[in-house]
Design an enzyme around this catalytic site. Structure first.
Site, short mmCIF file in Angstrom:
data_model
loop_
_atom_site.label_atom_id
_atom_site.label_comp_id
_atom_site.label_asym_id
_atom_site.label_seq_id
_atom_site.Cartn_x
_atom_site.Cartn_y
_atom_site.Cartn_z
N ASP A 18 34.50 25.19 16.59
CA ASP A 18 33.49 24.50 17.37
C ASP A 18 33.65 22.99 17.12
O ASP A 18 34.30 22.58 16.15
CB ASP A 18 32.11 24.99 16.94
CG ASP A 18 30.98 24.27 17.64
OD1 ASP A 18 31.00 24.19 18.88
OD2 ASP A 18 30.09 23.75 16.93
N ASP A 20 30.87 19.97 18.01
CA ASP A 20 29.66 19.29 17.55
C ASP A 20 29.01 20.06 16.41
O ASP A 20 28.69 21.25 16.55
CB ASP A 20 28.65 19.16 18.70
CG ASP A 20 29.17 18.34 19.85
OD1 ASP A 20 28.66 17.23 20.07
OD2 ASP A 20 30.11 18.80 20.54
N ASP A 177 28.98 26.57 13.69
CA ASP A 177 27.77 26.20 12.96
C ASP A 177 26.51 26.82 13.52
O ASP A 177 25.42 26.58 13.00
CB ASP A 177 27.61 24.67 12.96
CG ASP A 177 27.29 24.12 14.35
OD1 ASP A 177 27.98 24.52 15.31
OD2 ASP A 177 26.36 23.31 14.48
#
Length: 229
Positions: A18, A20, A177
């Site tokens: 991922d 961001d 995240d």
């Protein structure tokens, strides 16, 4: 810690990351763009920490929450223009206050030297993802940068992970995240690692990933444990 990783283990591996909240802390610039977008409408600036958990949900979610916090309703008719304004402001200075998280570049380099194929699997539009990654000179680490417009369905859909991972690998993993990362990995039937410092709305430990880590540099060891189990 040795810098060397087992090429027999990592050399035929594909790892999707991922963006961001995983590779780059983009919240300061996203909230900066948000505040510049809402100011002409008479809203006061929103602190970064108030919206950090929503960063992964995109521009419209950030705008809706900012208006709601100040007792305002975001008109559906006004939303497209506000989102477009937000993206223009953000894109114009995309890395002014963002930063790469600690140990990201050294860890990507270790994985790449061991022969792993690395990719980005993000719900951020590809034009913004390409620009952000280039700003931090990370492009060379990735075989593919797959935003939602470069696949058939975005995370948490399995297709997004499959497109990022590519074909021909013997081992794979998704590193993120938040819930869409874990859910997409589960749908794609690959193991997942969640980093605790990101932008998850729920506690990172509750997401059901195969491993919860606090430091990006621990990823190679965690992957080795997962793949050898």
């Amino acid at each position: 810690m040795s810098d060397l990783l087992d090429p027999d283990l990592f050399g035929q591996a594909s790892i999707a990351f991922d963006l961001d909240g995983t590779l780059v802390d983009t919240a300061p610039d996203l909230v900066r763009a948000l505040n510049a977008t809402i100011q002409p409408d008479g809203l006061t600036p929103v602190p970064v920490d108030d919206l950090r958990a929503l960063v992964g949900r995109g521009a419209q979610a950030l705008l809706e929450r900012a208006y709601a916090q100040q007792g305002r309703v975001l008109s559906p008719d006004a939303t497209p223009d506000l989102v477009a304004r937000f993206i223009d402001i953000y894109q114009a200075d995309i890395a002014a206050h963002s930063r790469v998280f600690p140990q990201v570049e050294t860890t990507l380099a270790r994985l790449q030297r061991a022969g792993a194929t690395l990719s980005v699997c993000t719900n951020k539009p590809s034009v913004l993802s390409d620009l952000l990654i280039a700003e931090f000179k990370l492009t060379g680490y990735f075989a593919r940068i797959i935003g939602p417009d470069r696949t058939t369905a975005k995370k948490p859909a399995a297709d997004h992970v499959h497109t990022a991972l590519g074909t021909g690998h013997r081992r794979a993993a998704m590193v993120g995240d938040s819930a869409p990362d874990v859910d997409a990995a589960r749908a794609a039937r690959v193991p997942s690692i969640v980093l605790s410092y990101g932008y998850s709305e729920a506690p990172a430990g509750s997401l059901g990933a195969d491993r919860l880590l606090h430091d990006f540099g621990d990823i190679p060891g965690a992957l080795a444990d997962i793949w050898r189990a």
